[in-house]
Design a protein around this motif. Structure first.
Motif, PDB file in Angstrom:
ATOM      1  N   ALA A 147       0.321   0.769   7.143  1.00  5.07           N
ATOM      2  CA  ALA A 147       1.477   0.385   6.322  1.00  5.07           C
ATOM      3  C   ALA A 147       1.118  -0.802   5.440  1.00  5.07           C
ATOM      4  O   ALA A 147       1.983  -1.555   5.021  1.00  5.07           O
ATOM      5  CB  ALA A 147       2.672   0.037   7.200  1.00  5.07           C
ATOM      6  N   GLU A 194       4.668  -0.059   3.233  1.00  5.01           N
ATOM      7  CA  GLU A 194       5.371   1.001   3.959  1.00  5.01           C
ATOM      8  C   GLU A 194       4.432   2.146   4.317  1.00  5.01           C
ATOM      9  O   GLU A 194       3.344   2.275   3.768  1.00  5.01           O
ATOM     10  CB  GLU A 194       6.565   1.521   3.161  1.00  5.01           C
ATOM     11  N   THR A 247      14.785   1.996   9.858  1.00  5.82           N
ATOM     12  CA  THR A 247      13.958   1.384   8.821  1.00  5.82           C
ATOM     13  C   THR A 247      14.861   0.675   7.838  1.00  5.82           C
ATOM     14  O   THR A 247      16.053   0.977   7.738  1.00  5.82           O
ATOM     15  CB  THR A 247      13.138   2.428   8.040  1.00  5.82           C
ATOM     16  N   THR A 271       8.928  -2.472   4.027  1.00  2.64           N
ATOM     17  CA  THR A 271       9.770  -1.672   4.910  1.00  2.64           C
ATOM     18  C   THR A 271       9.548  -2.128   6.344  1.00  2.64           C
ATOM     19  O   THR A 271       8.412  -2.289   6.776  1.00  2.64           O
ATOM     20  CB  THR A 271       9.412  -0.187   4.767  1.00  2.64           C
TER      21      THR A 271
END
Ligand code: C5P
Ligand code: C5P
Ligand code: ZN
Length: 532
Positions: free
Chosen positions: A207, A211, A231, A322
């Protein structure tokens, strides 16, 4: 998983059918966060399917480790988060009838040359039948699916294929949920395991752009749907669940904010100036416990400060990303945040305590969580003193690469993490890949695992047998320019009689002591070629 690549699922089904046909399975996995979550996913899927198994962990799946595995009486071995890089060796045992391998991995497969036939003329094998690896199906194993992700795909398939001789599908292991609640449905088809798959992917730094994407994003979707994941867009700092606010800001150094990062009193002043009640009963609150409004206030002040102190816009963007929250874990627990969870796991398995990490993943079996937290304190200390060491002593810069040799002062199992985290510090550029050497511990050294500053007592007299671990780390921007560290490690280590592999952006190798200089020379040449 009804993803965009049906072939991956077909392969998973074949692997699942093979496992279903086994009386019992030896589960072998890697000693990092991704390896542990891979094993935990596989363990739960096997348990739910009623397939007896035993789990073992290896620092590295070399010839010796595979020989040990073959020496057990298991006829079926499930390798997770490794195995692909060792197809050549595993294949030989398979041909000899030692065991049938099932592999759920995401590493670069070993090149098994079809032309390279054995002396009696039988062609050597190109692959093995039950090999589940995203790279075989056009999915990037370094950024789109981790070992835990591959294990999850396998777990999903295991829930759908039934035992060969069963007249009814095996029941799931009960629990409080009523037979047809969403939670029990998620367990019945193993979708609840998506949370662990996300921890594995985050632990492998998939990530890193802020994200998860590709096949990983699909898993996230299933986890959200199953109610085990949440999320959202949030501050992209490490420690949102557990760190008191001043520490959260002070220690966040990926994006350096002058007057806050690495600045204890600066971080305190910044928070004091905000006109919020950020203390409760005299204690600093944690990010996860703030209201959305409070989070907004802190985040915009932080961005404002970054702008006014000249942090470049591209860097400021990295402050937000995220977040992956494990919905069933309590607020304020390491286990609630995928990134903190993965660090907790590295703190166990990379110190010979994979059993503790696995216990945590399986729902705090035998008080594992408390023990993991103790290990985490040592791990943090080791990382920070390792990073200090490298930054203080600096790296040697070659034409295309940079390197340092930690000797026995950084544990070989974390030297790669240290190298990656040190990149970008003073004198350690992000425009060249970094190679980190450390002495491999012999078994007796490993036993003295908690020796804090790594002092090794007694010189080895068989020093010519000392092996050196090399960890290599690059950046995604270098990979886009052609860098492939898995090739570099494999070729440069072979040149000095060692062995290595991994991913384009992060890879590792073992080389004999004394081979370091030649290794660096070869690596420098290969990286030069790749980036030209
Ligand atoms: O063996 P495995 O695939 O699980 O490990 C991947 C390793 O690569 C991890 O240690 C992870 O931290 C590292 N990595 C990295 N930078 C990236 C991607 C992965 O350091 N961008
Ligand atoms: O150990 P380290 O964190 O540096 O490993 C980086 C990556 O290289 C991991 O994915 C690891 O599994 C892989 N590796 C490998 N062969 C080795 C050492 C590491 O494939 N001999
Ligand atoms: Zn992995």
């Amino acid at each position: 998983m009804t993803g965009p690549v049906p072939e991956l699922e077909e392969r998973a089904t074949a692997c699942a059918e093979r496992l279903r046909a086994a009386d019992r399975v030896l589960l072998a996995s890697h000693i990092d966060a991704d390896g542990l979550t891979s094993a935990a996913i596989a363990a739960q899927a096997l348990e739910r399917a009623g397939i007896p198994f035993e789990a073992v962990f290896e620092k590295q799946l070399d010839g010796e480790a595979i020989a040990d595995i073959a020496a057990t009486e298991y006829a079926t071995v499930l390798f997770t988060d490794f195995g692909s890089g060792q197809l050549d060796i595993i294949g030989e045992y398979e041909d000899d009838g030692a065991f049938t391998p099932v592999i759920a991995d995401h590493h670069q497969p070993a090149t098994v040359n079809e032309q390279d036939s054995s002396s009696d003329g039988t062609p050597s094998r190109a692959d093995t039948e039950y090999h589940l690896n995203p790279l075989l199906f056009g999915i990037d194993g370094a950024s789109e699916l981790s070992g835990a992700g591959a294990s999850y795909v396998l777990a999903r398939a295991l829930a759908t294929v039934s035992a060969p001789d069963a007249d009814s599908t095996v029941a799931t292991d009960g629990g409080a949920a009523t037979a047809d609640s969403p939670a029990s449905r998620a367990r019945a088809d193993n979708r609840d395991l998506a949370a662990l798959a996300v921890v594995g992917a985050v632990g492998d730094m998939q990530a890193s752009g802020g994200e998860l994407h590709g096949a990983n994003a699909k898993i996230v979707e299933e986890g959200v749907d199953a109610g085990v994941l949440e999320t959202g867009t949030d501050l992209a700092l490490y420690g949102k669940q557990t760190r008191p606010l001043p520490k959260l800001l002070e220690y966040a150094t990926d994006v350096h904010i002058p007057g806050i990062s690495n600045d204890e009193s600066g971080a305190l002043r910044f928070l004091d100036d905000l006109d919020l009640e950020l203390k409760r009963d005299g204690e600093w609150r944690r990010w996860a416990g703030l209201t959305n409004e409070e989070k907004q206030t802190v985040a915009s002040a932080l961005v404002k400060r970054a702008v006014s102190t000249g942090v470049p816009p591209g860097k400021i963007d990295q402050l937000v990303g995220t977040s992956y929250v494990l919905a069933e874990e309590p607020v304020g627990s390491e286990l609630r945040d995928a990134s903190e969870f993965s660090t907790l796991l590295n703190a166990t398995a990379r110190y010979d305590r994979a059993d503790v990490g696995l216990g945590v993943c399986l729902g705090d079996r035998d008080g594992a969580l408390e023990r993991a937290r103790t290990l985490l304190r040592d791990h943090r200390r080791n990382l920070s003193s390792g990073i200090d060491l490298v930054t203080r002593e600096g790296v040697t810069v070659e034409e295309h690469v940079q390197w340092f040799h930690a000797g026995d002062r950084i544990r070989e199992t974390i030297v790669g993490i240290v190298a990656g985290m040190a990149m970008g510090n003073d004198g350690i550029s992000r425009s060249k890949p970094i190679f980190a050497f450390a002495e491999k511990s012999t078994d007796s050294r490993a036993a003295a695992a908690d020796d804090e500053d790594g002092n090794v007592t007694g010189e080895d007299d068989d020093s010519e047998d000392i092996e050196i671990k090399v960890s290599a780390r690059g950046t995604h921007s270098l990979v886009r320019k052609g860098l492939d560290l898995s090739v570099v490690m494999s070729e440069a280590s072979k040149a000095v009689g060692g062995d290595g592999g991994g991913h384009d952006v992060a890879a590792g190798a073992t080389v004999p002591a004394g081979g370091e200089a030649e290794f660096v020379e070869r690596a420098d040449e290969i990286v030069g070629d790749q980036l030209s």
